[in-house]
Motif scaffolding. Structure first.
Motif, PDB file in Angstrom:
ATOM      1  N   ALA A 124       0.821  -1.213   0.000  1.00 46.66           N
ATOM      2  CA  ALA A 124       0.000   0.000   0.000  1.00 46.66           C
ATOM      3  C   ALA A 124       0.856   1.264   0.000  1.00 46.66           C
ATOM      4  O   ALA A 124       0.465   2.288  -0.565  1.00 46.66           O
ATOM      5  CB  ALA A 124      -0.932  -0.006   1.209  1.00 46.66           C
ATOM      6  N   GLN A 125       2.021   1.201   0.602  1.00 42.61           N
ATOM      7  CA  GLN A 125       2.868   2.390   0.718  1.00 42.61           C
ATOM      8  C   GLN A 125       3.802   2.586  -0.477  1.00 42.61           C
ATOM      9  O   GLN A 125       4.510   3.590  -0.547  1.00 42.61           O
ATOM     10  CB  GLN A 125       3.701   2.317   2.005  1.00 42.61           C
ATOM     11  CG  GLN A 125       2.882   2.477   3.272  1.00 42.61           C
ATOM     12  CD  GLN A 125       3.731   2.440   4.526  1.00 42.61           C
ATOM     13  OE1 GLN A 125       4.866   1.956   4.512  1.00 42.61           O
ATOM     14  NE2 GLN A 125       3.180   2.947   5.613  1.00 42.61           N
ATOM     15  N   LEU A 126       3.792   1.634  -1.397  1.00 43.81           N
ATOM     16  CA  LEU A 126       4.684   1.757  -2.555  1.00 43.81           C
ATOM     17  C   LEU A 126       4.388   3.037  -3.336  1.00 43.81           C
ATOM     18  O   LEU A 126       3.234   3.349  -3.623  1.00 43.81           O
ATOM     19  CB  LEU A 126       4.508   0.552  -3.485  1.00 43.81           C
ATOM     20  CG  LEU A 126       5.209   0.659  -4.854  1.00 43.81           C
ATOM     21  CD1 LEU A 126       6.725   0.594  -4.686  1.00 43.81           C
ATOM     22  CD2 LEU A 126       4.713  -0.425  -5.795  1.00 43.81           C
ATOM     23  N   HIS A 127       5.434   3.761  -3.679  1.00 44.69           N
ATOM     24  CA  HIS A 127       5.312   4.880  -4.618  1.00 44.69           C
ATOM     25  C   HIS A 127       6.228   4.569  -5.793  1.00 44.69           C
ATOM     26  O   HIS A 127       7.449   4.573  -5.675  1.00 44.69           O
ATOM     27  CB  HIS A 127       5.721   6.209  -3.971  1.00 44.69           C
ATOM     28  CG  HIS A 127       5.544   7.375  -4.904  1.00 44.69           C
ATOM     29  ND1 HIS A 127       4.306   7.926  -5.187  1.00 44.69           N
ATOM     30  CD2 HIS A 127       6.444   8.077  -5.632  1.00 44.69           C
ATOM     31  CE1 HIS A 127       4.462   8.915  -6.056  1.00 44.69           C
ATOM     32  NE2 HIS A 127       5.746   9.027  -6.329  1.00 44.69           N
ATOM     33  N   ASP A 128       5.625   4.249  -6.914  1.00 46.10           N
ATOM     34  CA  ASP A 128       6.373   3.841  -8.094  1.00 46.10           C
ATOM     35  C   ASP A 128       6.888   5.077  -8.820  1.00 46.10           C
ATOM     36  O   ASP A 128       6.140   5.781  -9.504  1.00 46.10           O
ATOM     37  CB  ASP A 128       5.462   3.005  -9.012  1.00 46.10           C
ATOM     38  CG  ASP A 128       6.209   2.408 -10.190  1.00 46.10           C
ATOM     39  OD1 ASP A 128       7.428   2.637 -10.304  1.00 46.10           O
ATOM     40  OD2 ASP A 128       5.569   1.713 -10.995  1.00 46.10           O
ATOM     41  N   ALA A 137      -1.394   7.422  -9.298  1.00 47.13           N
ATOM     42  CA  ALA A 137      -2.500   7.816  -8.424  1.00 47.13           C
ATOM     43  C   ALA A 137      -3.647   6.814  -8.502  1.00 47.13           C
ATOM     44  O   ALA A 137      -4.240   6.437  -7.481  1.00 47.13           O
ATOM     45  CB  ALA A 137      -2.989   9.211  -8.799  1.00 47.13           C
ATOM     46  N   ARG A 138      -3.944   6.393  -9.710  1.00 42.23           N
ATOM     47  CA  ARG A 138      -5.028   5.416  -9.887  1.00 42.23           C
ATOM     48  C   ARG A 138      -4.721   4.093  -9.196  1.00 42.23           C
ATOM     49  O   ARG A 138      -5.545   3.544  -8.452  1.00 42.23           O
ATOM     50  CB  ARG A 138      -5.264   5.179 -11.375  1.00 42.23           C
ATOM     51  CG  ARG A 138      -6.401   4.217 -11.701  1.00 42.23           C
ATOM     52  CD  ARG A 138      -6.305   3.701 -13.117  1.00 42.23           C
ATOM     53  NE  ARG A 138      -5.103   2.893 -13.315  1.00 42.23           N
ATOM     54  CZ  ARG A 138      -4.712   2.431 -14.503  1.00 42.23           C
ATOM     55  NH1 ARG A 138      -5.396   2.718 -15.597  1.00 42.23           N
ATOM     56  NH2 ARG A 138      -3.619   1.700 -14.601  1.00 42.23           N
ATOM     57  N   ASP A 139      -3.521   3.571  -9.434  1.00 43.52           N
ATOM     58  CA  ASP A 139      -3.185   2.252  -8.904  1.00 43.52           C
ATOM     59  C   ASP A 139      -3.040   2.242  -7.384  1.00 43.52           C
ATOM     60  O   ASP A 139      -3.351   1.245  -6.732  1.00 43.52           O
ATOM     61  CB  ASP A 139      -1.907   1.733  -9.575  1.00 43.52           C
ATOM     62  CG  ASP A 139      -2.122   1.403 -11.051  1.00 43.52           C
ATOM     63  OD1 ASP A 139      -3.278   1.474 -11.502  1.00 43.52           O
ATOM     64  OD2 ASP A 139      -1.139   1.086 -11.747  1.00 43.52           O
ATOM     65  N   ARG A 140      -2.565   3.352  -6.819  1.00 46.16           N
ATOM     66  CA  ARG A 140      -2.515   3.430  -5.355  1.00 46.16           C
ATOM     67  C   ARG A 140      -3.924   3.396  -4.771  1.00 46.16           C
ATOM     68  O   ARG A 140      -4.180   2.747  -3.761  1.00 46.16           O
ATOM     69  CB  ARG A 140      -1.800   4.702  -4.911  1.00 46.16           C
ATOM     70  CG  ARG A 140      -0.300   4.700  -5.133  1.00 46.16           C
ATOM     71  CD  ARG A 140       0.376   5.789  -4.343  1.00 46.16           C
ATOM     72  NE  ARG A 140       0.431   5.459  -2.924  1.00 46.16           N
ATOM     73  CZ  ARG A 140       0.999   6.237  -2.004  1.00 46.16           C
ATOM     74  NH1 ARG A 140       1.538   7.391  -2.353  1.00 46.16           N
ATOM     75  NH2 ARG A 140       1.016   5.866  -0.752  1.00 46.16           N
ATOM     76  N   VAL A 143      -5.309  -0.211  -4.858  1.00 46.54           N
ATOM     77  CA  VAL A 143      -4.778  -1.048  -3.784  1.00 46.54           C
ATOM     78  C   VAL A 143      -5.430  -0.691  -2.456  1.00 46.54           C
ATOM     79  O   VAL A 143      -5.841  -1.572  -1.684  1.00 46.54           O
ATOM     80  CB  VAL A 143      -3.241  -0.902  -3.689  1.00 46.54           C
ATOM     81  CG1 VAL A 143      -2.715  -1.580  -2.424  1.00 46.54           C
ATOM     82  CG2 VAL A 143      -2.576  -1.503  -4.910  1.00 46.54           C
ATOM     83  N   GLU A 144      -5.544   0.608  -2.174  1.00 47.67           N
ATOM     84  CA  GLU A 144      -6.109   1.028  -0.890  1.00 47.67           C
ATOM     85  C   GLU A 144      -7.570   0.600  -0.746  1.00 47.67           C
ATOM     86  O   GLU A 144      -8.005   0.200   0.337  1.00 47.67           O
ATOM     87  CB  GLU A 144      -5.988   2.543  -0.733  1.00 47.67           C
ATOM     88  CG  GLU A 144      -4.575   3.044  -0.497  1.00 47.67           C
ATOM     89  CD  GLU A 144      -4.064   2.744   0.911  1.00 47.67           C
ATOM     90  OE1 GLU A 144      -4.790   2.105   1.690  1.00 47.67           O
ATOM     91  OE2 GLU A 144      -2.928   3.151   1.208  1.00 47.67           O
ATOM     92  N   LEU A 145      -8.339   0.657  -1.830  1.00 49.17           N
ATOM     93  CA  LEU A 145      -9.747   0.253  -1.738  1.00 49.17           C
ATOM     94  C   LEU A 145      -9.886  -1.263  -1.619  1.00 49.17           C
ATOM     95  O   LEU A 145     -10.725  -1.753  -0.862  1.00 49.17           O
ATOM     96  CB  LEU A 145     -10.516   0.766  -2.953  1.00 49.17           C
ATOM     97  CG  LEU A 145     -10.980   2.224  -2.893  1.00 49.17           C
ATOM     98  CD1 LEU A 145     -11.687   2.609  -4.178  1.00 49.17           C
ATOM     99  CD2 LEU A 145     -11.907   2.466  -1.708  1.00 49.17           C
TER     100      LEU A 145
END
Length: 324
Positions: A124-128, A137-140, A143-145
């Motif tokens: 969840a904390q990954l920033h690619d 932004a979309r993929d984060r 994952v969070e949802l």
């Protein structure tokens, strides 16, 4: 291919399945192996193949099970033997099929695969840094949802930007709730945590930057209303989310690729570990029966057992050969 056996009957049967039924060479080879086991068992019991009874078959299956043979493997052996005795019946060599009513033991229900808490947080904390800001932004938010709400991938792809009479689901950031349409067309409302709401707000701030959106609105107004879209401006498919999540989990350094349902399992397991409230987890997941949710109690016990092995003095003493 050598499928020789010591029984003329078995030889004839193997020729039958090879020539008349046209089974693949590998299948015939496996049949030969399974029938050699049958010959050996019958010989050890002092029986001709035509004298084998159901009680004998049950005993031999129990022996295979005790030796660690998996249920699927036992089922394949039984299928081979059943076909052999069916053929013997057609040949007039036996009056009944001794394998007809013998079935393999039921396979134990496998535990769902869930991430450890630190692995889920790591994902969840990954920033690619290599991804463009729009996709990141979309993929984060995805994952969070998935992890924060325990959604099925179909429930996630069904989310729209806003509530309507035709929307399958939506997220209300003001109340921090998501309304989704689950299995059996049953609607449920789940809370959206602070981190998921934050990630979703960041995605919504960038979503309109998709240059394909104007054309998508003309082409498919309903699809253009989707919360999560691809670069074509249309609703993301479950397959696309599977692919994106797999790539993201590998970039996060996780040992194995993650799929959407694994995040749902992780959500359920982690909530249960913290709250021990099985009924609440059932409602959050949208399970019709509590028995479906109870599988997570086994995951919870695994977590407790690992904690015990790692921390309890007597567990450490066992590992150290009782020296402590």
């Amino acid at each position: 291919m050598d499928t020789s056996t010591e029984s003329p009957l078995v030889e004839r049967y193997l020729e039958h399945v090879r020539v008349e039924r046209r089974l693949a060479d590998r299948t015939v080879e496996l049949y030969a192996i399974h029938l050699e086991t049958l010959i050996a068992n019958a010989a050890a019991a002092g029986l001709a193949l035509e004298q084998v009874q159901t009680a004998h078959v049950r005993r031999w299956m129990a022996q295979l099970h005790s030796a660690g043979r998996e249920s699927r493997g036992i089922a394949l052996v039984l299928s081979c033997w059943r076909g052999f005795y069916r053929w013997l019946g057609h040949e007039g060599r036996v009056g009944s099929n001794p394998v007809q009513d013998v079935h393999a033991p039921k396979a134990g229900r496998p535990l769902p695969k869930a991430l450890a808490v630190d692995e889920a947080v790591q994902l969840a904390q990954l920033h690619d840094e290599e991804a463009d800001p729009w996709t990141e932004a979309r993929d984060r938010a995805i994952v969070e949802l998935l992890y924060g709400c325990g959604l099925r991938v179909g429930e996630l792809t069904g989310l729209d930007l806003r509530a309507s009479s035709t929307a399958r689901g939506w997220v209300d950031l003001d109340s921090q709730e998501a309304s989704v349409l689950g299995k059996g067309s049953k609607r449920r409302t789940v809370p959206v945590g602070a981190k998921a709401a934050e990630a979703l707000a960041a995605w919504l701030a960038r979503r309109e930057d998709c240059t394909a959106l104007p054309a998508a609105r003309l082409r498919d107004p309903e699809g253009a209303a989707a919360l999560f879209i691809g670069r074509t401006g249309t609703r993301l498919s479950p397959h696309a989310i599977w692919r994106q999540l797999r790539q993201r989990s590998l970039k996060a350094g996780l040992a194995a690729p993650v799929h959407p349902h694994m995040l749902r399992h992780s959500f359920a397991s982690h909530v249960l570990q913290s709250s021990s409230d099985l009924r609440a987890v059932q409602e959050l997941l949208g399970h019709a029966s509590i028995s479906t949710t109870q599988v997570y109690t086994r995951l919870d016990f695994q977590h407790l057992a690992k904690a015990y092995d790692a921390a309890h003095p007597r567990a450490r003493a066992k590992e150290d050969g009782g020296k402590k």
